[in-house]
Design a protein around this motif. Sequence first.
Motif, PDB file in Angstrom:
ATOM      1  N   ALA A   1       0.986  -1.124  -0.028  1.00 34.02           N
ATOM      2  CA  ALA A   1      -0.040  -0.043  -0.058  1.00 34.02           C
ATOM      3  C   ALA A   1       0.921   1.396   0.013  1.00 34.02           C
ATOM      4  O   ALA A   1       0.645   2.221  -0.732  1.00 34.02           O
ATOM      5  CB  ALA A   1      -0.907   0.064   1.217  1.00 34.02           C
ATOM      6  N   PHE A   2       1.929   1.329   0.763  1.00 33.33           N
ATOM      7  CA  PHE A   2       2.877   2.455   0.961  1.00 33.33           C
ATOM      8  C   PHE A   2       3.580   2.400  -0.499  1.00 33.33           C
ATOM      9  O   PHE A   2       3.759   3.790  -1.057  1.00 33.33           O
ATOM     10  CB  PHE A   2       3.769   2.385   2.259  1.00 33.33           C
ATOM     11  CG  PHE A   2       3.125   2.709   3.407  1.00 33.33           C
ATOM     12  CD1 PHE A   2       2.816   4.057   3.360  1.00 33.33           C
ATOM     13  CD2 PHE A   2       3.227   1.985   4.517  1.00 33.33           C
ATOM     14  CE1 PHE A   2       1.956   4.445   4.440  1.00 33.33           C
ATOM     15  CE2 PHE A   2       2.471   2.168   5.441  1.00 33.33           C
ATOM     16  CZ  PHE A   2       2.034   3.479   5.811  1.00 33.33           C
ATOM     17  N   GLU A   3       3.952   1.557  -1.153  1.00 36.79           N
ATOM     18  CA  GLU A   3       4.473   1.446  -2.395  1.00 36.79           C
ATOM     19  C   GLU A   3       3.635   2.139  -3.375  1.00 36.79           C
ATOM     20  O   GLU A   3       3.978   3.141  -4.392  1.00 36.79           O
ATOM     21  CB  GLU A   3       4.914   0.208  -2.888  1.00 36.79           C
ATOM     22  CG  GLU A   3       6.292  -0.230  -2.447  1.00 36.79           C
ATOM     23  CD  GLU A   3       6.796  -1.631  -3.102  1.00 36.79           C
ATOM     24  OE1 GLU A   3       5.878  -2.110  -3.550  1.00 36.79           O
ATOM     25  OE2 GLU A   3       8.028  -2.005  -2.631  1.00 36.79           O
TER      26      GLU A   3
ATOM     27  N   ILE B   1       2.026   6.884  -6.435  1.00 35.57           N
ATOM     28  CA  ILE B   1       1.009   7.840  -6.941  1.00 35.57           C
ATOM     29  C   ILE B   1       1.479   9.507  -6.675  1.00 35.57           C
ATOM     30  O   ILE B   1       1.622  10.377  -7.242  1.00 35.57           O
ATOM     31  CB  ILE B   1      -0.347   7.616  -6.430  1.00 35.57           C
ATOM     32  CG1 ILE B   1      -0.906   6.494  -7.226  1.00 35.57           C
ATOM     33  CG2 ILE B   1      -1.178   8.733  -6.751  1.00 35.57           C
ATOM     34  CD1 ILE B   1      -2.142   5.821  -6.466  1.00 35.57           C
ATOM     35  N   GLY B   2       2.167   9.298  -5.546  1.00 37.34           N
ATOM     36  CA  GLY B   2       2.473  10.529  -4.886  1.00 37.34           C
ATOM     37  C   GLY B   2       3.704  11.245  -5.693  1.00 37.34           C
ATOM     38  O   GLY B   2       3.712  12.560  -5.596  1.00 37.34           O
ATOM     39  N   ILE B   3       4.502  10.404  -6.511  1.00 36.90           N
ATOM     40  CA  ILE B   3       5.572  10.874  -6.986  1.00 36.90           C
ATOM     41  C   ILE B   3       5.089  11.632  -8.350  1.00 36.90           C
ATOM     42  O   ILE B   3       5.699  12.706  -8.808  1.00 36.90           O
ATOM     43  CB  ILE B   3       6.443   9.826  -7.548  1.00 36.90           C
ATOM     44  CG1 ILE B   3       7.295   8.933  -6.106  1.00 36.90           C
ATOM     45  CG2 ILE B   3       7.481  10.216  -8.589  1.00 36.90           C
ATOM     46  CD1 ILE B   3       8.576  10.034  -5.869  1.00 36.90           C
ATOM     47  N   LEU B   4       4.079  11.341  -8.762  1.00 36.49           N
ATOM     48  CA  LEU B   4       3.385  12.003 -10.164  1.00 36.49           C
ATOM     49  C   LEU B   4       2.706  13.289  -9.813  1.00 36.49           C
ATOM     50  O   LEU B   4       2.326  13.887 -10.505  1.00 36.49           O
ATOM     51  CB  LEU B   4       2.151  10.937 -10.448  1.00 36.49           C
ATOM     52  CG  LEU B   4       2.959   9.441 -11.205  1.00 36.49           C
ATOM     53  CD1 LEU B   4       1.868   8.620 -11.604  1.00 36.49           C
ATOM     54  CD2 LEU B   4       3.918   9.764 -12.212  1.00 36.49           C
ATOM     55  N   LEU B   5       2.590  13.543  -8.582  1.00 38.98           N
ATOM     56  CA  LEU B   5       1.533  14.731  -8.226  1.00 38.98           C
ATOM     57  C   LEU B   5       2.593  15.838  -7.698  1.00 38.98           C
ATOM     58  O   LEU B   5       3.215  15.422  -6.524  1.00 38.98           O
ATOM     59  CB  LEU B   5       0.594  14.583  -7.302  1.00 38.98           C
ATOM     60  CG  LEU B   5      -0.431  13.523  -7.496  1.00 38.98           C
ATOM     61  CD1 LEU B   5      -1.308  13.085  -6.303  1.00 38.98           C
ATOM     62  CD2 LEU B   5      -1.167  13.798  -9.126  1.00 38.98           C
TER      63      LEU B   5
ATOM     64  N   ALA C   1       7.077  14.701  -0.214  1.00 36.49           N
ATOM     65  CA  ALA C   1       6.736  13.877   0.785  1.00 36.49           C
ATOM     66  C   ALA C   1       6.902  12.437   0.328  1.00 36.49           C
ATOM     67  O   ALA C   1       7.292  11.447   0.959  1.00 36.49           O
ATOM     68  CB  ALA C   1       5.494  14.047   1.242  1.00 36.49           C
ATOM     69  N   ALA C   2       6.274  12.015  -0.931  1.00 40.51           N
ATOM     70  CA  ALA C   2       6.293  10.702  -1.328  1.00 40.51           C
ATOM     71  C   ALA C   2       7.604  10.344  -1.485  1.00 40.51           C
ATOM     72  O   ALA C   2       7.954   9.063  -1.364  1.00 40.51           O
ATOM     73  CB  ALA C   2       5.766  10.870  -2.840  1.00 40.51           C
ATOM     74  N   GLY C   3       8.560  11.077  -1.993  1.00 41.32           N
ATOM     75  CA  GLY C   3      10.142  10.705  -2.345  1.00 41.32           C
ATOM     76  C   GLY C   3      10.753  10.307  -0.934  1.00 41.32           C
ATOM     77  O   GLY C   3      11.149   9.274  -0.882  1.00 41.32           O
ATOM     78  N   TRP C   4      10.252  11.160   0.413  1.00 41.27           N
ATOM     79  CA  TRP C   4      10.616  10.703   1.452  1.00 41.27           C
ATOM     80  C   TRP C   4      10.376   9.370   2.106  1.00 41.27           C
ATOM     81  O   TRP C   4      11.054   8.711   2.821  1.00 41.27           O
ATOM     82  CB  TRP C   4      10.464  11.881   2.671  1.00 41.27           C
ATOM     83  CG  TRP C   4      11.602  13.105   2.567  1.00 41.27           C
ATOM     84  CD1 TRP C   4      11.106  14.363   2.318  1.00 41.27           C
ATOM     85  CD2 TRP C   4      13.074  13.167   2.754  1.00 41.27           C
ATOM     86  NE1 TRP C   4      12.466  14.939   2.303  1.00 41.27           N
ATOM     87  CE2 TRP C   4      13.561  14.295   2.513  1.00 41.27           C
ATOM     88  CE3 TRP C   4      13.825  11.863   2.942  1.00 41.27           C
ATOM     89  CZ2 TRP C   4      14.830  14.501   2.716  1.00 41.27           C
ATOM     90  CZ3 TRP C   4      15.201  12.233   3.227  1.00 41.27           C
ATOM     91  CH2 TRP C   4      15.721  13.362   3.113  1.00 41.27           C
ATOM     92  N   GLY C   5       9.082   9.256   1.848  1.00 47.70           N
ATOM     93  CA  GLY C   5       8.408   8.221   2.300  1.00 47.70           C
ATOM     94  C   GLY C   5       8.824   6.966   1.408  1.00 47.70           C
ATOM     95  O   GLY C   5       8.996   5.887   2.040  1.00 47.70           O
ATOM     96  N   LEU C   6       9.291   7.101   0.177  1.00 42.12           N
ATOM     97  CA  LEU C   6       9.738   5.956  -0.477  1.00 42.12           C
ATOM     98  C   LEU C   6      11.092   5.482  -0.072  1.00 42.12           C
ATOM     99  O   LEU C   6      11.608   4.416  -0.040  1.00 42.12           O
ATOM    100  CB  LEU C   6       9.722   5.991  -2.167  1.00 42.12           C
ATOM    101  CG  LEU C   6       8.364   5.916  -2.642  1.00 42.12           C
ATOM    102  CD1 LEU C   6       8.462   6.602  -4.081  1.00 42.12           C
ATOM    103  CD2 LEU C   6       7.879   4.864  -2.366  1.00 42.12           C
TER     104      LEU C   6
ATOM    105  N   TYR D   1      15.893  10.465  -4.172  1.00 41.74           N
ATOM    106  CA  TYR D   1      16.359  11.638  -3.448  1.00 41.74           C
ATOM    107  C   TYR D   1      16.439  12.956  -4.497  1.00 41.74           C
ATOM    108  O   TYR D   1      15.963  14.127  -4.351  1.00 41.74           O
ATOM    109  CB  TYR D   1      17.416  11.663  -2.484  1.00 41.74           C
ATOM    110  CG  TYR D   1      17.861  12.674  -1.780  1.00 41.74           C
ATOM    111  CD1 TYR D   1      17.345  13.376  -0.786  1.00 41.74           C
ATOM    112  CD2 TYR D   1      18.890  13.694  -2.445  1.00 41.74           C
ATOM    113  CE1 TYR D   1      17.604  14.659  -0.105  1.00 41.74           C
ATOM    114  CE2 TYR D   1      19.679  14.622  -1.758  1.00 41.74           C
ATOM    115  CZ  TYR D   1      18.889  15.349  -0.715  1.00 41.74           C
ATOM    116  OH  TYR D   1      19.177  16.441  -0.222  1.00 41.74           O
ATOM    117  N   LEU D   2      17.367  12.591  -5.219  1.00 39.95           N
ATOM    118  CA  LEU D   2      17.714  13.811  -6.343  1.00 39.95           C
ATOM    119  C   LEU D   2      16.364  14.185  -7.180  1.00 39.95           C
ATOM    120  O   LEU D   2      16.387  15.266  -7.517  1.00 39.95           O
ATOM    121  CB  LEU D   2      18.814  13.163  -7.539  1.00 39.95           C
ATOM    122  CG  LEU D   2      20.251  13.139  -7.088  1.00 39.95           C
ATOM    123  CD1 LEU D   2      20.897  12.409  -8.012  1.00 39.95           C
ATOM    124  CD2 LEU D   2      20.780  14.210  -6.172  1.00 39.95           C
TER     125      LEU D   2
END
Length: 122
Positions: A46-48, A53-57, A63-68, A114-115
């Motif tokens: 679910a987090f993946e 999805i978060g990376i696309l927005l 925040a999605a980057g930090w989460g991943l 991160y980059l």
Amino acid sequence: MTPSHVVIAAIFLASAVGHFVFPRAFMSIMPSWLPSHRMLVYVSGAFEALGGIGILLPATRAAAGWGLIALLVAVFPANIQMLLNAHSAHASRAYQSALVARLPLQPLLIWWIYLTTVRAGA
């Protein structure tokens, strides 16, 4: 949105689907000291999906980057367990070598995320 964002999202969305379609494959590489293997497989899937999805927005990209990144750190023991399982099962040298070669790819993936999400200012 850059091509890197799309590729990262695709990687994590595809993996997320795998967590729900083939949960036993992911459960089999979880270290024995972790509880509730099935639940953890579903939660990480679910987090993946959310991260992909978060990376696309743009509003949620950083925040999605930090989460991943946090997720990749959290699941790294499973990559090690996968190698240990292969060694215990006397898997081929080629397979074990591929698993060893895979280990440094995780930090590279973390750096790429991160980059392209955090440092890039999303």
